[in-house]
Enzyme design. Structure first.
Site, PDB file in Angstrom:
ATOM      1  N   ARG A  51       0.835  -1.214   0.000  1.00  0.00           N
ATOM      2  CA  ARG A  51       0.000   0.000   0.000  1.00  0.00           C
ATOM      3  C   ARG A  51       0.869   1.263   0.000  1.00  0.00           C
ATOM      4  NH1 ARG A  51      -1.643   1.730   4.406  1.00  0.00           N
ATOM      5  NH2 ARG A  51      -2.301  -0.234   5.355  1.00  0.00           N
ATOM      6  N   TYR A 103     -16.094  17.353 -16.387  1.00  0.00           N
ATOM      7  CA  TYR A 103     -16.497  15.993 -16.035  1.00  0.00           C
ATOM      8  C   TYR A 103     -17.474  16.016 -14.860  1.00  0.00           C
ATOM      9  CZ  TYR A 103     -16.208  10.986 -15.394  1.00  0.00           C
ATOM     10  OH  TYR A 103     -16.521   9.653 -15.290  1.00  0.00           O
ATOM     11  N   ASP A 169      -7.360  19.322 -15.422  1.00  0.00           N
ATOM     12  CA  ASP A 169      -7.723  17.962 -15.806  1.00  0.00           C
ATOM     13  C   ASP A 169      -7.306  17.803 -17.264  1.00  0.00           C
ATOM     14  OD1 ASP A 169      -9.029  15.684 -16.816  1.00  0.00           O
ATOM     15  OD2 ASP A 169     -10.638  15.830 -15.339  1.00  0.00           O
ATOM     16  N   LYS A 194      -8.521   6.494 -20.372  1.00  0.00           N
ATOM     17  CA  LYS A 194      -8.832   6.887 -21.751  1.00  0.00           C
ATOM     18  C   LYS A 194      -7.627   6.592 -22.641  1.00  0.00           C
ATOM     19  CE  LYS A 194     -12.408   8.217 -19.428  1.00  0.00           C
ATOM     20  NZ  LYS A 194     -12.596   9.523 -18.854  1.00  0.00           N
TER      21      LYS A 194
HETATM   22  C1  PLP Z   1     -13.174   9.849 -17.514  1.00  0.00           C
HETATM   23  C2  PLP Z   1     -12.816  11.160 -16.959  1.00  0.00           C
HETATM   24  C3  PLP Z   1     -12.585  11.320 -15.591  1.00  0.00           C
HETATM   25  C4  PLP Z   1     -12.764  10.186 -14.609  1.00  0.00           C
HETATM   26  O1  PLP Z   1     -11.834   9.159 -14.804  1.00  0.00           O
HETATM   27  P1  PLP Z   1     -12.072   7.634 -14.372  1.00  0.00           P
HETATM   28  O2  PLP Z   1     -10.792   6.974 -14.768  1.00  0.00           O
HETATM   29  O3  PLP Z   1     -13.270   7.131 -15.134  1.00  0.00           O
HETATM   30  O4  PLP Z   1     -12.320   7.630 -12.910  1.00  0.00           O
HETATM   31  C5  PLP Z   1     -12.209  12.568 -15.136  1.00  0.00           C
HETATM   32  N1  PLP Z   1     -12.080  13.621 -15.969  1.00  0.00           N
HETATM   33  C6  PLP Z   1     -12.300  13.505 -17.288  1.00  0.00           C
HETATM   34  C7  PLP Z   1     -12.159  14.704 -18.167  1.00  0.00           C
HETATM   35  C8  PLP Z   1     -12.680  12.283 -17.824  1.00  0.00           C
HETATM   36  O5  PLP Z   1     -12.927  12.185 -19.121  1.00  0.00           O
END
Ligand code: PLP
Length: 373
Positions: A51, A103, A169, A194
């Site tokens: 961890r 998001y 982000d 992604k």
């Molecule tokens: C998908 C996404 C998230 C969240 O990510 P996860 O891996 O699904 O938890 C946050 N910000 C943006 C812009 C996203 O496209």
């Protein structure tokens, strides 16, 4: 050779993806070491408990950190990264500026936090009043799903002058598409579920920062909260990162070809892609982004038409998420995003451009009951 950020700077994106964070080659050992699956380690060296840390995390943190130009901490998902960042930086009563069109789960999470939230559209207006008294300004550019952009450098200056930190982000852009830390942001946070992992088979996230004390605190928060990525998932994300450059190139090529076709297509409106010179996002995006990806949006007149379009396509599947090998279409209103019913977020995959353009235009013609070309 272990290549750190400075040594990597001379290489192009493909070389960096393959070699960033690579360990010194050892005869008889794999190019990318396998996942180290250990809860406790034999005591006596740095690693003692899974961890708190393990070599599989460190290898990927060194790779992503080199691409982002910062110190990286990996997380089991994008949301785990974002929520750890918010919990680490914010105290009760703090003012947080967030995109009203970013998001959606970030805003959902904030309803349970004792902070004062100011929602601002990605396109602004970005004024001194908007950032006044804020502890943190969170940007999302290009925004998901609207693909609007904002000027990271200008907003960072504005926010820093008001004493606020700036986090971006960077999910839609990826570390190859945009380097927020170089543009003046303090934090780059992303979902690597992604395009970075890229194969639609793992959830992952990370935070990169320039400040060493903040990096240490994020690592500590991860250990204390237990929101840790599994070594196997970490290894899969690292394996995906190696091909990010070539995947992004094909995705962007496919997006460009599709966007051009869709712009002139009957029944299709509001085609948005920051990489297109006709797009309202292009002026800022082309200045601050290094390259574009495969995500674009367009609108059909109704939800029903979107369903018919996806059913008529042989290559495009309905799926949420984006950045994977397969081309996918996601009707965002289905998930409650405040967007028109027929808005599709399209993620161009790695299919041949010719096949994909032909399939998408034929599927649209069938859905819209136009003569198939
Ligand atoms: C998908 C996404 C998230 C969240 O990510 P996860 O891996 O699904 O938890 C946050 N910000 C943006 C812009 C996203 O496209």
């Amino acid at each position: 050779m272990t290549e750190g950020g400075a040594a990597m700077a001379e290489w192009g994106d493909g070389t960096r993806c393959v070699h960033a964070g690579s360990a010194e080659p050892v005869a008889g050992q794999p190019f990318l070491a396998g996942p180290v699956l250990a809860a406790p380690f034999h005591l006596g060296a740095d690693d003692f408990y899974g961890r708190a840390g393990n070599p599989t995390w460190r290898a990927l943190e060194s790779a992503i950190g080199a691409l982002d130009g910062g110190l990286c901490t990996v997380f089991p998902s994008g949301m785990a990264a974002i929520t750890t960042l918010l919990r680490t930086l914010l105290s009760p009563g703090d003012v947080l500026v967030v995109p009203s069109d970013g998001y959606y789960l970030v805003r959902t999470f904030l309803t349970g936090m004792d902070v004062r939230v100011r929602e601002v559209p990605t396109v602004g207006p970005w004024t001194t009043e908007v950032v006044a008294g804020a502890r943190l300004v969170l940007l999302e550019t290009p925004s998901n799903p609207g693909l609007d952009v904002c000027d990271i450098r200008a907003i960072a200056e504005l926010a820093h002058a008001a004493g606020a930190l700036v986090a971006v982000d960077n999910t839609t852009a990826t570390p190859l598409g945009q380097r927020p830390l170089e543009l003046g942001a303090d934090v780059s946070v992303a979902s690597d579920t992604k395009a970075v992992a890229g194969h639609s088979d793992v959830l992952f996230g990370h935070i990169s920062v320039t400040d060493e004390a903040l990096w240490t605190e994020l690592q500590r928060q991860r250990t204390v909260s237990g929101a840790i990525p599994g070594p196997f998932e970490t290894w899969m994300a690292h394996r995906g990162l190696g091909t990010l450059d070539v995947r992004l190139a094909r995705q962007a090529e496919n997006a460009a070809a599709l966007v051009e076709k869709l712009r002139g297509h009957e029944g299709v409106s509001n085609v948005r892609w920051p990489g297109s010179p006709d797009d309202p996002s292009y002026a800022i995006a082309s200045r601050q982004m290094r390259r574009f990806g495969g995500v674009f949006t367009f609108e059909l007149a109704s939800a029903e038409l979107v369903t018919r379009f996806v059913e008529a396509s042989r290559l495009v599947s309905a799926a949420t998420s984006f950045g994977g090998l397969h081309s996918t279409a996601d009707r965002r209103a289905h998930w409650g995003d405040p967007v028109p019913e027929g808005l599709i977020r399209f993620s161009a995959g790695l299919e041949d451009s010719h096949d994909l353009v032909h399939d998408v235009t034929a599927a649209l013609d069938r859905a819209l009951e136009l003569p198939v070309q």
